[in-house]
Design a protein around this motif. Structure first.
Motif, PDB file in Angstrom:
ATOM      1  N   THR A 153      -6.513  -3.437  -7.225  1.00 58.49           N
ATOM      2  CA  THR A 153      -5.365  -2.723  -7.220  1.00 58.49           C
ATOM      3  C   THR A 153      -4.553  -2.597  -8.347  1.00 58.49           C
TER       4      THR A 153
ATOM      5  N   LEU B  43      -5.656  -9.441  -3.228  1.00 60.91           N
ATOM      6  CA  LEU B  43      -6.125  -8.983  -2.360  1.00 60.91           C
ATOM      7  C   LEU B  43      -6.398  -8.573  -1.446  1.00 60.91           C
TER       8      LEU B  43
ATOM      9  N   GLN C  61       0.478  -1.522  -0.176  1.00 63.87           N
ATOM     10  CA  GLN C  61      -0.426   0.049  -0.218  1.00 63.87           C
ATOM     11  C   GLN C  61       0.834   1.495  -0.180  1.00 63.87           C
TER      12      GLN C  61
ATOM     13  N   TYR D 285      -3.238   0.330  -3.839  1.00 60.24           N
ATOM     14  CA  TYR D 285      -2.847  -1.319  -3.685  1.00 60.24           C
ATOM     15  C   TYR D 285      -1.862  -2.079  -4.569  1.00 60.24           C
ATOM     16  N   VAL D 286      -1.343  -2.385  -4.225  1.00 58.19           N
ATOM     17  CA  VAL D 286      -0.460  -3.556  -5.034  1.00 58.19           C
ATOM     18  C   VAL D 286      -0.441  -4.923  -4.268  1.00 58.19           C
ATOM     19  N   ILE D 287      -0.644  -6.026  -5.344  1.00 63.24           N
ATOM     20  CA  ILE D 287      -0.261  -7.269  -5.072  1.00 63.24           C
ATOM     21  C   ILE D 287       0.929  -7.744  -5.263  1.00 63.24           C
TER      22      ILE D 287
END
Length: 238
Positions: free
Chosen positions: A77, A68, A31, A44-46
């Motif tokens: 994401t 996520l 994040q 947000y990122v995986i």
């Protein structure tokens, strides 16, 4: 770097924080949040690496089937590139702000620098900001006579404002830090002493992630099936 207080207008501030897969050398961004006055960014990122158990417990993040979840709620994401490009655009909108965060010199900024370098975005970031300030050493200097047991951000909010908040959520952290900073009101001279750039931080090493069991499965495959040496070396480099 531009010194705070230069020019006729006050220095614009962007408060910034990351949540990550852990605290180790190879942790990854999950994040990214930033706030400046009423403007905010929260993405947000995986991650490519699995969440460490301690980090998952503290932050509430879980990754399941390449999705996520935050406290069991699915979140939207973006790719890491999209997140960083959006962050740079946010900074550019505010015209060379000062990036402020708590303990960012030792943790967040080295991780950010690694990600920017990986995607060849560091030059764009550095041309978009005036510099960075870490409020952890700044608060230690300003409050050295208060004999505080801890200079963690949560403790500073509690001691100075009597406020408890939802820590370890990047957006809540930056909102709280913006409030804390307005109470501390450091002088331009003090801010200048604590300014730094990404070039002065120790970059974290590149990420090399393997899914659980991936390495052992490959070794088992090599022992069971005769694999040409060239192919084996190709896999180990990938």
């Amino acid at each position: 770097m531009q010194k705070p207080g230069d020019g006729s207008s006050p220095q614009t501030l962007v408060f910034f924080d990351l949540e990550t897969t852990g605290l180790g050398q190879s942790c990854e961004i999950v994040q990214l949040a930033a706030v400046s006055g009423s403007h905010s960014l929260n993405l947000y990122v995986i991650p490519r690496c699995r969440m460490q158990r301690g980090a998952a417990k503290v932050t509430g993040f879980r990754v399941r089937r390449q999705r996520l979840y935050l406290h069991r709620q699915l979140v939207l994401t973006n790719s890491l590139r999209e997140v960083l490009v959006s962050f740079i655009a946010f900074l550019q909108m505010l015209r060379h702000p000062l990036v402020v965060g708590h303990n960012i010199r030792r943790f967040d900024c080295p991780l950010l620098a690694r990600a920017l370098d990986e995607l060849d975005l560091r030059a764009k970031f550095e041309s978009s900001v005036s510099g960075c300030v870490d409020t952890l050493p700044l608060a230690r200097e300003m409050l050295k006579d208060r004999r505080l047991q801890s200079f963690r951000q949560e403790n500073l909010l509690r001691e100075l404002l009597g406020v408890n908040y939802k820590a370890h959520d990047a957006l809540e952290d930056v909102r709280a830090l913006q409030t804390l900073y307005s109470v501390l009101q450091p002088t331009p001279e003090l801010i200048s002493r604590h300014m730094f750039s990404l070039n002065t931080v120790e970059k974290k090493p590149a990420v090399s992630c393997e899914l659980p069991g991936q390495s052992s499965l490959w070794q088992h495959f090599r022992q069971t099936v005769e694999v040409p040496e060239g192919k084996a070396e190709e896999h180990e480099r990938s």
